[in-house]
Scaffold this motif. Structure first.
Motif, short mmCIF file in Angstrom:
data_model
loop_
_atom_site.label_atom_id
_atom_site.label_comp_id
_atom_site.label_asym_id
_atom_site.label_seq_id
_atom_site.Cartn_x
_atom_site.Cartn_y
_atom_site.Cartn_z
N MET A 21 -12.00 -39.90 -119.32
CA MET A 21 -12.16 -39.84 -120.77
C MET A 21 -12.81 -41.12 -121.30
N SER A 22 -12.54 -42.22 -120.63
CA SER A 22 -12.91 -43.53 -121.15
C SER A 22 -14.41 -43.75 -121.38
N PRO A 23 -15.30 -43.41 -120.42
CA PRO A 23 -16.72 -43.69 -120.65
C PRO A 23 -17.29 -42.99 -121.89
N VAL A 24 -16.92 -41.72 -122.08
CA VAL A 24 -17.41 -40.99 -123.26
C VAL A 24 -16.84 -41.62 -124.53
N ALA A 25 -15.54 -41.89 -124.53
CA ALA A 25 -14.89 -42.45 -125.72
C ALA A 25 -15.43 -43.83 -126.04
N LEU A 26 -15.59 -44.67 -125.03
CA LEU A 26 -16.08 -46.03 -125.27
C LEU A 26 -17.52 -46.02 -125.76
N THR A 83 -5.14 -50.77 -123.83
CA THR A 83 -4.43 -50.70 -125.11
C THR A 83 -5.09 -51.61 -126.14
N GLY A 84 -5.50 -52.79 -125.70
CA GLY A 84 -6.21 -53.70 -126.60
C GLY A 84 -7.52 -53.12 -127.09
N VAL A 85 -8.28 -52.50 -126.19
CA VAL A 85 -9.55 -51.88 -126.59
C VAL A 85 -9.31 -50.77 -127.61
N ALA A 86 -8.29 -49.95 -127.37
CA ALA A 86 -7.99 -48.84 -128.28
C ALA A 86 -7.64 -49.35 -129.67
N ALA A 151 -12.51 -35.89 -124.12
CA ALA A 151 -12.90 -37.11 -124.82
C ALA A 151 -13.99 -36.83 -125.85
N GLY A 152 -14.95 -35.98 -125.49
CA GLY A 152 -16.00 -35.65 -126.44
C GLY A 152 -15.47 -34.97 -127.69
N LEU A 153 -14.57 -34.01 -127.48
CA LEU A 153 -13.99 -33.31 -128.63
C LEU A 153 -13.10 -34.23 -129.46
N LEU A 154 -12.28 -35.04 -128.77
CA LEU A 154 -11.39 -35.95 -129.49
C LEU A 154 -12.17 -37.02 -130.24
N GLY A 159 -12.38 -39.98 -133.38
CA GLY A 159 -12.88 -41.29 -133.01
C GLY A 159 -12.51 -41.65 -131.58
N GLY A 160 -13.30 -42.55 -130.99
CA GLY A 160 -13.12 -42.90 -129.58
C GLY A 160 -11.85 -43.66 -129.28
N GLY A 161 -11.27 -44.33 -130.27
CA GLY A 161 -10.09 -45.14 -130.03
C GLY A 161 -8.92 -44.35 -129.46
N TRP A 162 -8.74 -43.10 -129.93
CA TRP A 162 -7.61 -42.30 -129.45
C TRP A 162 -7.78 -41.90 -127.99
#
Length: 391
Positions: A21-26, A83-86, A151-154, A159-162
């Motif tokens: 999930m992380s690469p798409v969200a970030l 957690t810090g990035v989020a 991740a794309g849908l969320l 937003g990507g933070g979640w």
């Protein structure tokens, strides 16, 4: 499947759900925050550079101490860093603040990667190596399918933070699973970095593959990770991009399921390397302006080819490299093959601004494909047979 292998299987599967999930969200979180490909490149590289820099140390640590303990500590650290990035993404902080957290996460990943290269030999042996590797790959590929799409849908909805927060939680849950593995206690053993280097440089078949992937990771993956989200952001969108990445996971899953039951051929390296040319198709089609369907189809094939190589390489290396050297030699493989990736990521926006994204994407894919074919043609690979070290 032993209890230790079951707990490793559970922990690794959980962490991969968040990791995919992380690469798409970030990517889309940073683009939403800055609108800048340069910032995306900087944040991505800030994790990759420390990861590469700590791999050799990680190899020595994993060969010296219990690998389950190393995984517990690194998973806890990665969970806290994410957690810090989020929090920063959810509170719309300046992107510069993301850099130290991304770097810290990169350090923990650099320590984790060599540990993963060696731990299967502590959990199984013989024919069980391919079976265990394929089962783990299948679980990981299920995560690869669901993770990017989710991740794309969320990201599109909230937003990507979640999605990054979900990744952080997955690392913490994985740490709890790894703590239950309970590998046999061992006395700390010497782990001279030079011993790993000596084995690495004295086996041409091994370092030739590493060199090929250094080219592949810079010219193909480095460009894909930066140019892909940038182009998708103005064309197919975050949700469709997540589906494209998930299609790669679907192809990898099909390949890994087959490899659970079908043994590898006795001399698998040349077919495996040649198949990696298929993994360059998505980047080439991205440059050619393909739509969601075309990119998804190419990603499906690329995933199947890449998984075939991954299971082959994992089986060959776990069979031919002494267990006490697995993490150190694997660290050299990871280090030299990924050290070029930051250069590709940082160069992608500059080259695209100069020559255009289409030219850079197509050229990068072609260079990566050529590297795989040239390496597969080396005569030494004819001698590689599972169960026998060709030297």
């Amino acid at each position: 499947m032993s209890p230790a292998l079951r707990w490793f299987f559970a922990g690794r599967s959980i962490s991969l759900i968040g990791s995919f999930m992380s690469p798409v969200a970030l990517a889309f979180g940073v683009l939403e925050l800055t609108g800048s490909a340069a910032w995306l490149s900087a944040v991505t590289a800030s994790a990759l550079v420390p990861m590469v820099a700590t791999m050799l140390l990680g190899g020595a640590v994993a060969d010296r101490y219990r690998r389950d303990t190393v995984l517990v500590l690194t998973s806890l650290g990665a969970g806290l860093a994410q957690t810090g990035v989020a929090v920063l993404l959810l509170t719309d902080r300046h992107p510069a603040l993301l850099l130290p957290f991304s770097a810290l996460n990169g350090v923990f990943q650099g320590l984790t990667t060599p540990t993963l290269r060696g731990i299967l030999a502590n959990l199984t042996s013989g024919p069980g190596l391919q079976r265990a590797g394929s089962l783990l790959a299948a679980a990981g590929n299920i995560a690869r399918i669901g993770g990017p799409a989710a991740a794309g849908l969320l990201t599109a909805a909230a937003g990507g933070g979640w999605a990054i927060a979900a990744d952080a939680a997955s690392f913490l849950l994985a740490a709890a699973c790894f703590a239950r593995m309970r590998l046999p206690r061992l006395e700390p053993r010497p782990a001279d970095l030079r011993e790993g280097w000596t084995w690495f440089r004295s086996h041409r078949w091994f370092w030739s593959v590493t060199l090929a992937f250094a080219v592949f990771n810079a010219a193909n993956m480095g460009f894909w990770q930066i140019l892909g989200p940038v182009i998708a952001n103005t064309t197919i969108g975050a949700a469709a991009w997540g589906l494209v990445l998930s299609a790669r996971g679907a192809g990898a899953l099909l390949s890994s399921v087959v490899l659970v039951r079908v043994p590898l051929m006795s001399r698998p390296m040349r077919p495996a390397l040649s198949s990696m040319t298929v993994a360059t198709l998505p980047l080439i089609l991205l440059g050619a302006g393909a739509g969601t369907v075309g990119l998804a189809a190419a990603s499906l094939l690329a995933g199947a080819a890449a998984e075939f190589f991954t299971v082959t390489w994992q089986t060959v290396t776990n069979t031919l490299i002494p267990e006490r050297l697995l993490s150190r030699v694997g660290a050299h493989d990871e280090f030299w093959s990924t050290a070029s990736s930051p250069a590709g990521q940082l160069a992608a926006p500059l080259l695209a601004a100069t020559f255009g994204t289409a030219v850079v994407a197509i050229t990068g894919g072609a260079i990566a494909a050529a590297a795989m074919l040239l390496t597969a043609s080396i005569p030494a690979f004819r001698a590689i047979k599972i169960g026998r070290d060709p030297g």
